[in-house]
Design an enzyme around this catalytic site. Structure first.
Site, PDB file in Angstrom:
ATOM      1  NE  ARG A   3       4.983  10.986  13.370  1.00 38.06           N
ATOM      2  CZ  ARG A   3       4.982  10.114  12.677  1.00 38.06           C
ATOM      3  NH1 ARG A   3       4.269   8.849  13.131  1.00 38.06           N
ATOM      4  NH2 ARG A   3       4.945  10.253  11.369  1.00 38.06           N
ATOM      5  CD  GLN A 660       0.874   8.491   4.325  1.00 41.66           C
ATOM      6  OE1 GLN A 660       1.050   8.682   3.196  1.00 41.66           O
ATOM      7  NE2 GLN A 660      -0.324   8.926   5.120  1.00 41.66           N
ATOM      8  CD  GLU A 661       6.528   9.982   9.564  1.00 38.01           C
ATOM      9  OE1 GLU A 661       6.114  10.806  10.101  1.00 38.01           O
ATOM     10  OE2 GLU A 661       6.323   8.839   9.731  1.00 38.01           O
ATOM     11  CB  SER A 662       6.510  15.719   6.607  1.00 36.38           C
ATOM     12  OG  SER A 662       7.709  15.650   5.677  1.00 36.38           O
ATOM     13  CE1 TYR A 766       4.013   7.140   8.172  1.00 36.31           C
ATOM     14  CE2 TYR A 766       4.754   4.890   8.693  1.00 36.31           C
ATOM     15  CZ  TYR A 766       5.015   6.313   8.368  1.00 36.31           C
ATOM     16  OH  TYR A 766       6.118   6.678   8.377  1.00 36.31           O
TER      17      TYR A 766
END
Length: 811
Positions: A3, A660-662, A766
């Site tokens: 995503r 990094q994701e959440s 990312y």
């Protein structure tokens, strides 16, 4: 996973709100009279009439008890439903009770009706809520409204108090007011207009005024159009085109719809601005098919376009080819420079054309750098060709805006280029070479001799000194943006310091300058900072923890009204409002910002409440003091460490990815539906559960334990599918595993160059952050010294012939 943008969820934190003493409030009749007496009451009388008003007021009347926290949610809901009577009643009740969130209720009530509000009412709001986030945000809204009203005198009175200064349209209106007062703001106005990303009234009005004053020339407008066409912003293109007149604007609109048809028509009948329109059509065509655009240039348009326009078109073709990782991209950029007619200057000099002269965007020039390093670091490249490509790197970086040149990626690749070229004398290096990094004998004397090393000439046995953390203390996340507005860091961008020194220092060799550049960015918290430290032969070490916070410092943080409001908003599940309140308080609320100790105390409040994103991002803002337990927390150790061991997955890599994701928020949800700690897509979760035999229901993704099992399982599948390459796996986790498989096809090249050539900006950033995060977590979990090149790998290229074939069914 799979995503693009992470959007913060509306989530309720588990902690309860602190008790608040009740205060008196007016009786229902008084509240009704107050509503009738206000603006909302006048609207009610006009709409419903006096006889119907009594029944309506009964419907919206509030109980006589003190205003409750839950009624803030009622007010937010009323604002979303545009229920003005209810919202007006709730506002009066909250203000009368002195509720800590009364300012938010008042903002929700006033903001939607600013178009009809009177200045006195707005100024009363700004006075009542002075110093708060809602005051500054309403000031922003009001400035936009005053601009639309063309009330420049009042705008000039209100604007100085605006602290966030984060609205481009307001900035354009402000420059316009100064222009109308007779000030010379041409340079600042052109810069603001040039940086505009989307159509808006303020910047368009400013550009129109400059055009009418003959301070904006047609060539400026055509250049700005090219940038907007490159960026695929059709509404913005149309707004800019109007500055050239209606007939030209219609021609440009047709060009956007069908560039090939425009080119055919222009060849048959070259009307006014024919070649300029053709240049736009070629840029548009390049975005669709760069090879077709190159053929058009070769067969038809090269001799017809002006030198400057032809150079720009070839650069646009090069950019689009580079995005597709096509090897001919560097040749297209060569054609661009040849069309410009000014050959690249000698290595390391600062005499290349400036971006003002070129007009090319920093993004286009960055893709020239990426295409060049892709070829220069390819296995088996001819040394003479590699030298040409490294020269392209220097030329492109020197043509960028000064701020972009100072970003870490540019500083690093400039240093690599200088190391790869002969050690001639050039202007600029950051001070004495020995002071900057050691004896001259430890500097490489030519291109890197070993795979993956930019400093192969480093003397064996060099003392492994730690890199000062001050140069890196604020480089990650929101801290970097807060410190410099563009991703610099700490007490000032290290790249900026190097660039300033370059402009003032005596002549040194290219290799001495390269070492100074690497030293300027080396540090433990960023991708290129870690690589630079290793290339210097002095791997970065993690800093010692800042002295513990005192009870008095923590108490002052708890008593800070903005932080208290933010925590209450978090308790109520109003996460978006809470984050904005928090960020304002730790950012522009106070001139000069909070001190490092104050930031650490604020971060600790968030850590204690397990609001991990504010914990991390607030601690990231510090300039000199570092608390790694805040910046890189280790929540869910009881779940994550066993899951990593069971999957034979590096726990540091897993923690780096989740950070990094959440930011460790279990209720995080992206705009496309990825959910939970590891941002698992529902379809991917179902597939992974079936593949691994895990019991799963669609409602389980926000449960941390389930999310971890599914996310770890999927990450391991992606990692194995990509041969254990952590850079490829991070890219696959973010953009889908099929994409890095495609991106690795072609030549085998330096792993850092491969990462820099990832076509998606979000995925590129990312991957860098996941790998850098993992290095810090490796130190915290296992005490390992940072070794990012080992994690990154030396080379990346096509899958080896004997390697297992990738799973085509992996989502």
């Amino acid at each position: 996973m799979n995503r693009r943008r992470l959007s913060p969820p509306a989530m309720r934190q588990p902690q309860a709100a602190a008790p608040r003493p009740a205060s008196g409030r007016p009786a229902p009749a008084a509240r009704a009279a107050g509503r009738i007496g206000g603006v909302a009451g006048i609207g009610l009388i006009r709409r419903y009439g006096a006889l119907a008003l009594a029944g309506l007021l009964a419907a919206v009347a509030l109980p006589a008890a003190a205003f409750q926290d839950a009624q803030v949610l009622d007010a937010r809901d009323a604002a979303r439903r545009a229920d003005r009577p209810r919202l007006a009643a709730l506002r009066q009740a909250a203000e009368a009770d002195g509720h800590p969130l009364a300012g938010w209720v008042a903002y929700w009530e006033l903001s939607p009706r600013l178009g009809e509000a009177q200045p006195g009412e707005v100024e009363a709001f700004l006075t009542r809520w002075a110093g708060s986030y809602v005051e500054d945000r309403l000031r922003n809204d009001w400035l936009l409204e005053l601009g639309r009203r063309r009330d420049w005198d009042r705008f000039a009175q209100i604007h100085p108090g605006f602290r966030m200064r984060d609205d481009r349209e307001v900035a354009c209106y402000a420059l316009l007011t100064r222009h109308l007062r007779g000030e010379n703001v041409r340079n600042a106005a052109l810069a603001a207009w040039w940086e505009q990303r989307d159509a808006d009234d303020g910047c368009n009005l400013l550009a129109t005024a400059l055009r009418d004053a003959r301070q904006l020339q047609p060539i400026d407008i055509w250049r700005r159009l090219r940038v907007a066409v490159e960026a695929n912003k059709p509404r913005h293109v149309q707004q800019i085109a109007v500055l050239l007149g209606g007939p030209v604007a219609r021609q440009i609109a047709e060009t956007l719809d069908n560039p090939a048809r425009t080119l055919t028509r222009q060849r048959r009948s070259m009307g006014s601005f024919g070649t300029e329109v053709a240049a736009l059509a070629l840029i548009r065509l390049a975005a669709q098919d760069p090879d077709a655009a190159a053929r058009e240039m070769d067969e038809n348009w090269q001799p017809l376009l002006a030198r400057e326009a032809a150079a720009w078109v070839w650069a646009a073709i090069g950019r689009q080819s580079a995005l597709r990782l096509q090897p001919q991209a560097v040749d297209h950029f060569d054609r661009a420079w040849a069309a410009w007619g000014q050959p690249p200057a000698p290595a390391g000099t600062r005499d290349e054309p400036s971006p003002v002269a070129l007009g090319w965007s920093d993004d286009t020039l960055a893709w020239q750098v990426r295409a060049a390093i892709r070829q220069a670091t390819t296995d088996g490249v001819d040394p003479r060709l590699a030298a040409r490509r490294w020269q392209q790197v220097l030329t492109a970086i020197a043509a960028m805006s000064p701020g972009r040149q100072d970003d870490e990626d540019c500083v690093y690749w400039r240093a690599r280029a200088l190391l790869a070229l002969p050690a001639q004398a050039v202007r600029g290096a950051a001070g004495d070479p020995a002071a900057a990094g050691g004896p001259a004998g430890s500097v490489a004397s030519g291109p890197a001799a070993g795979p993956g090393s930019a400093m192969a000439g480093t003397v064996p046995g060099t003392v492994q000194a730690s890199v000062p953390v001050q140069a890196q203390a604020g480089r990650s996340g929101e801290a970097a943006t807060a410190a410099t507005g563009r991703g610099g860091g700490g007490a000032g961008s290290a790249g900026t310091a190097a660039a300033a020194a370059n402009r003032a220092a005596p002549a040194l060799t290219t290799h001495q300058e390269a070492r100074a550049l690497l030293q300027s960015i080396a540090g433990p918290f960023s991708f290129y900072g870690l690589i630079a430290a290793e290339d210097l032969g002095r791997p970065a070490t993690l800093p010692a923890r800042a002295p513990a916070l005192t009870p008095a410092e923590l108490a002052r943080a708890r008593e800070e009204p903005g932080l208290a409001r933010a925590l209450l908003l978090f308790d109520l599940g109003l996460r978006s409002e809470a984050v904005r309140e928090w960020n304002f308080t730790v950012g522009p609320a106070r001139p000069g910002g909070l001190s490092d100790r104050e930031l650490l105390a604020a971060a600790q409040l968030a850590c204690d409440k397990q609001i991990w994103d504010r914990c991390i991002n607030t601690s990231d803002r510090t300039r000199n003091l570092v608390d790694l337990s805040q910046r890189y927390p280790l929540p869910y150790r009881g779940e994550l460490l066993p899951a990593a061991r069971q999957a034979r997955l590096d726990a540091a890599y897993l923690y780096g990815l989740i950070r990094q994701e959440s930011r460790f928020l279990p209720a995080a949800r992206s705009s496309v539906g990825a959910s939970g700690l590891m941002q698992v897509m529902p379809a991917t979760a179902s597939w992974t559960a079936r593949k691994l035999g895990i019991a799963y229901s669609g409602d389980d993704l926000h449960d941390p334990q389930t999310n971890i099992r599914l996310g770890v399982g999927y990450l391991k599948l992606v990692l194995d599918n990509l041969g254990g390459a952590q850079a490829l796996a991070a890219a696959g986790y973010n953009a889908g595993p099929r994409r890095p498989q495609r991106w690795r096809e072609g030549p085998t090249l330096d792993a850092a160059a491969w990462v820099e050539n990832i076509p998606f900006a979000e995925t590129r950033d990312y991957v860098k952050k996941v790998l850098a995060n993992a290095e810090v977590y490796a130190g915290l979990i296992d005490g390992r010294q940072p070794a990012i090149r080992a994690r990154l790998g030396e080379r990346i290229g096509p899958n080896q012939p004997r390697a297992p074939a990738p799973d085509p069914n992996l989502p």
